[in-house]
Design a protein around this motif. Structure first.
Motif, PDB file in Angstrom:
ATOM      1  N   ASN A 112       1.047  -1.235   0.141  1.00  0.00           N
ATOM      2  CA  ASN A 112       0.066  -0.086  -0.044  1.00  0.00           C
ATOM      3  C   ASN A 112       0.963   1.293  -0.164  1.00  0.00           C
ATOM      4  OD1 ASN A 112      -2.736  -1.097   0.300  1.00  0.00           O
ATOM      5  ND2 ASN A 112      -1.899  -2.096   2.159  1.00  0.00           N
ATOM      6  N   VAL A 113       0.717   2.328  -1.084  1.00  0.00           N
ATOM      7  CA  VAL A 113       1.413   3.419  -1.202  1.00  0.00           C
ATOM      8  C   VAL A 113       0.360   4.217  -1.405  1.00  0.00           C
ATOM      9  CG1 VAL A 113       3.527   2.450  -1.748  1.00  0.00           C
ATOM     10  CG2 VAL A 113       1.922   2.724  -3.492  1.00  0.00           C
ATOM     11  N   ASN A 114       1.095   5.629  -1.615  1.00  0.00           N
ATOM     12  CA  ASN A 114       0.067   6.693  -2.027  1.00  0.00           C
ATOM     13  C   ASN A 114       0.738   7.625  -3.255  1.00  0.00           C
ATOM     14  OD1 ASN A 114      -1.594   6.614   0.304  1.00  0.00           O
ATOM     15  ND2 ASN A 114      -0.193   7.633   1.639  1.00  0.00           N
ATOM     16  N   SER A 115      -0.174   7.899  -4.093  1.00  0.00           N
ATOM     17  CA  SER A 115      -0.004   8.807  -5.640  1.00  0.00           C
ATOM     18  C   SER A 115       0.658  10.197  -5.070  1.00  0.00           C
ATOM     19  CB  SER A 115      -1.036   8.504  -6.482  1.00  0.00           C
ATOM     20  OG  SER A 115      -1.898   9.307  -5.975  1.00  0.00           O
ATOM     21  N   MET A 116       0.980  10.756  -6.137  1.00  0.00           N
ATOM     22  CA  MET A 116       1.413  12.311  -5.728  1.00  0.00           C
ATOM     23  C   MET A 116       0.075  12.978  -5.431  1.00  0.00           C
ATOM     24  SD  MET A 116       2.993  14.819  -8.720  1.00  0.00           S
ATOM     25  CE  MET A 116       1.749  14.822  -9.776  1.00  0.00           C
TER      26      MET A 116
END
Length: 310
Positions: A112-116
């Motif tokens: 799980n990561v976050n975009s710009m």
């Protein structure tokens, strides 16, 4: 002389002495048996077998260190009381981190990561790697655990960090579309650089699936539809322009052909009119005359004018 007998005194018999000797020998026998058992148990422990495709890391129990050079595959001699051996595989392995445990991961191992834009993105990824044999002792000395535990702790965190650095600098639409391959290459490059000091040789990194919130996916799909429609309209307009240009070229060609034909005809008529004279006309009519005088009435004059007699 009378012999005085002391009360309670008894001379040992031969049978009792033999019994004492027997007990002594039996005790010694049991001692040798115990020694033999210890030897039988210890002898196999003095040898260790390292399986093919693995290296053995020699651990010193008293000092707490490890040998800098690992043991190769095969049978090796060791002191079972002061040393231990931990096996690490050096063949190519694949770590699969996915939401669905049926894919081979342990439970929900998605990344799980976050975009710009700050939108959450979950990914199913896989990492294929090998261990450099010469660095296996350093790897064990750093983490002090088996390779599977290292995969699901340190490697998983390294993958998440690399993806966060790459995905966090891109728009989510780009990651899902034209920049997906670039995202994979950049993440693989970061992993290769950061895992190399511990002996990990990255062979391949893959993003198997990318998931985004439903509202984001709907907006991206709607944008893609609009772009596709605009592209279709642009293609249709370009097609009509090409067709109109083709028709114009054809019309110009036809007009040019007609003009050329008219000019040629006019030039032919001009040349023809210049070549026609009264003498030529009379000559042509004379060639076609059958010698009969035309029958005329009134004051009409025959078309053929005969030359006067000399």
């Amino acid at each position: 002389m009378d012999t005085i007998k002391m009360p309670g005194s008894k001379r040992p018999s031969a049978s009792s002495a033999g019994a004492s000797v027997g007990r002594l020998f039996r005790g010694m026998a049991w001692g040798w048996v115990a020694i033999a058992i210890v030897v039988l148990i210890s002898v196999p422990q003095t040898f260790v077998y390292v399986n093919p495709g693995h290296v053995g890391i020699v651990i010193h129990k008293l000092a707490g260190g490890v040998d800098a050079k690992p043991k190769g595959a095969g049978l090796h001699l060791r002191n079972p009381f002061t040393t231990g051996v931990e096996e690490y595989p050096i063949y190519m392995q694949t770590l699969l981190l996915a939401r669905d445990s049926r894919e081979g991961s342990q439970g929900n191992d998605e990344i799980n990561v976050n975009s710009m834009e700050g939108q959450p993105v979950s990914m199913d990824v896989s990492l294929s790697f090998e261990l450099e044999p010469s660095r296996a002792p350093l790897l064990y000395q750093t983490f002090r655990t088996d390779i599977e535990t290292i995969q699901h702790t340190y490697l998983k965190q390294a993958i998440r960090q690399a993806l966060q650095e790459v995905v966090g600098s891109e728009e989510i639409a780009a990651i899902l579309g034209p920049k997906k391959a670039q995202t994979v290459l950049q993440a693989q490059g970061l992993l290769s650089q950061r895992l190399a000091p511990y002996g990990f040789v990255v062979k391949q990194f893959t993003i198997n699936e990318i998931r985004a919130p439903g509202a984001v996916m709907d907006a991206i799909n709607a944008k893609n539809v609009m772009q596709q429609q605009a592209l279709t309209a642009q293609n249709e307009l370009q097609k009509n322009m090409y067709q109109a240009q083709g028709d114009s070229i054809k019309a110009a060609g036809r007009a040019k052909a007609i003009l050329a034909e008219a000019q040629a005809q006019a030039e032919a008529n001009r040349l023809l009119s210049q070549s026609i004279t009264n003498t030529l006309v009379q000559y042509e009519m004379t060639k076609r005359w059958d010698g009969k005088m035309p029958q005329v009435s009134g004051n009409a004059v025959p078309m053929i004018q005969l030359p006067a007699a000399q």
